[in-house]
Design a protein around this motif. Structure first.
Motif, PDB file in Angstrom:
ATOM      1  N   UNK A 188     107.646 -15.107 -45.312  1.00  0.00           N
ATOM      2  CA  UNK A 188     107.942 -16.451 -44.852  1.00  0.00           C
ATOM      3  C   UNK A 188     106.681 -17.092 -44.293  1.00  0.00           C
ATOM      4  N   UNK A 189     106.386 -18.316 -44.732  1.00  0.00           N
ATOM      5  CA  UNK A 189     105.188 -19.022 -44.271  1.00  0.00           C
ATOM      6  C   UNK A 189     105.468 -19.814 -43.001  1.00  0.00           C
ATOM      7  N   UNK A 190     106.723 -20.304 -42.862  1.00  0.00           N
ATOM      8  CA  UNK A 190     107.043 -21.177 -41.739  1.00  0.00           C
ATOM      9  C   UNK A 190     108.552 -21.296 -41.599  1.00  0.00           C
ATOM     10  N   UNK A 191     108.964 -21.993 -40.553  1.00  0.00           N
ATOM     11  CA  UNK A 191     110.363 -22.383 -40.427  1.00  0.00           C
ATOM     12  C   UNK A 191     110.415 -23.907 -40.441  1.00  0.00           C
ATOM     13  N   UNK A 192     111.529 -24.438 -40.887  1.00  0.00           N
ATOM     14  CA  UNK A 192     111.738 -25.878 -40.902  1.00  0.00           C
ATOM     15  C   UNK A 192     112.813 -26.176 -39.869  1.00  0.00           C
ATOM     16  N   UNK A 193     112.493 -27.076 -38.946  1.00  0.00           N
ATOM     17  CA  UNK A 193     113.418 -27.458 -37.887  1.00  0.00           C
ATOM     18  C   UNK A 193     113.870 -28.898 -38.111  1.00  0.00           C
ATOM     19  N   UNK A 194     115.107 -29.107 -38.570  1.00  0.00           N
ATOM     20  CA  UNK A 194     115.608 -30.482 -38.685  1.00  0.00           C
ATOM     21  C   UNK A 194     115.708 -31.097 -37.288  1.00  0.00           C
ATOM     22  N   UNK A 195     115.294 -32.339 -37.150  1.00  0.00           N
ATOM     23  CA  UNK A 195     115.359 -33.022 -35.853  1.00  0.00           C
ATOM     24  C   UNK A 195     116.469 -34.066 -35.879  1.00  0.00           C
ATOM     25  N   UNK A 196     116.512 -34.862 -36.956  1.00  0.00           N
ATOM     26  CA  UNK A 196     117.517 -35.919 -37.053  1.00  0.00           C
ATOM     27  C   UNK A 196     117.772 -36.246 -38.509  1.00  0.00           C
ATOM     28  N   UNK A 197     118.975 -36.707 -38.801  1.00  0.00           N
ATOM     29  CA  UNK A 197     119.310 -37.191 -40.131  1.00  0.00           C
ATOM     30  C   UNK A 197     119.368 -36.107 -41.182  1.00  0.00           C
ATOM     31  N   UNK A 198     119.175 -36.531 -42.437  1.00  0.00           N
ATOM     32  CA  UNK A 198     119.268 -35.632 -43.586  1.00  0.00           C
ATOM     33  C   UNK A 198     117.911 -35.011 -43.895  1.00  0.00           C
ATOM     34  N   UNK A 199     117.845 -33.680 -43.807  1.00  0.00           N
ATOM     35  CA  UNK A 199     116.628 -32.929 -44.125  1.00  0.00           C
ATOM     36  C   UNK A 199     117.000 -31.921 -45.199  1.00  0.00           C
ATOM     37  N   UNK A 200     116.194 -31.862 -46.270  1.00  0.00           N
ATOM     38  CA  UNK A 200     116.466 -30.959 -47.384  1.00  0.00           C
ATOM     39  C   UNK A 200     115.249 -30.082 -47.650  1.00  0.00           C
TER      40      UNK A 200
END
Length: 107
Positions: A3-15
């Motif tokens: 794994x290179x990173x994590x993605x943290x959704x903050x608001x709205x639609x994240x894909x």
């Protein structure tokens, strides 16, 4: 593949597209190098690399997960990705460059 990173959704639609099409995220998700993060209108997310480097993804952007190199070479630890641009940041030590391809998200 690590794994290179994590993605943290903050608001709205994240894909996230890990090679099999964009899938909506409902929470913090692991991402490999080469994956693409897409934010919709009025949406935002943060890509967080293992060393703490944080890349902000603003509304309407598609940003590739690369390496935390963009936070090195004197850059701040919170980097805001710019739409419609390709940034190349040299690492210096070995003369290696990290490239982030940024494109606006499709409507």
């Amino acid at each position: 593949m690590a794994t290179a990173a994590t993605v943290e959704p903050i608001a709205g639609k994240v894909s996230l597209n890990s090679g099999k099409g964009f899938k909506d995220l409902s929470g913090v998700t692991s991402a490999n190098r080469g994956a693409k993060v897409m934010t919709g209108p009025n949406s935002e997310a943060t890509i967080v690399y293992e060393d703490g480097c944080r890349v902000h993804v603003a509304a309407g952007q598609v940003v590739s997960v690369t390496t935390s190199a963009i936070c090195h070479a004197g850059a701040p630890t919170q980097v805001t990705a710019l739409p419609d641009a390709t940034m190349a940041i040299a690492l210096g030590v070995a003369g290696v460059a990290a490239v982030i391809a940024l494109q606006p998200a499709s409507p």
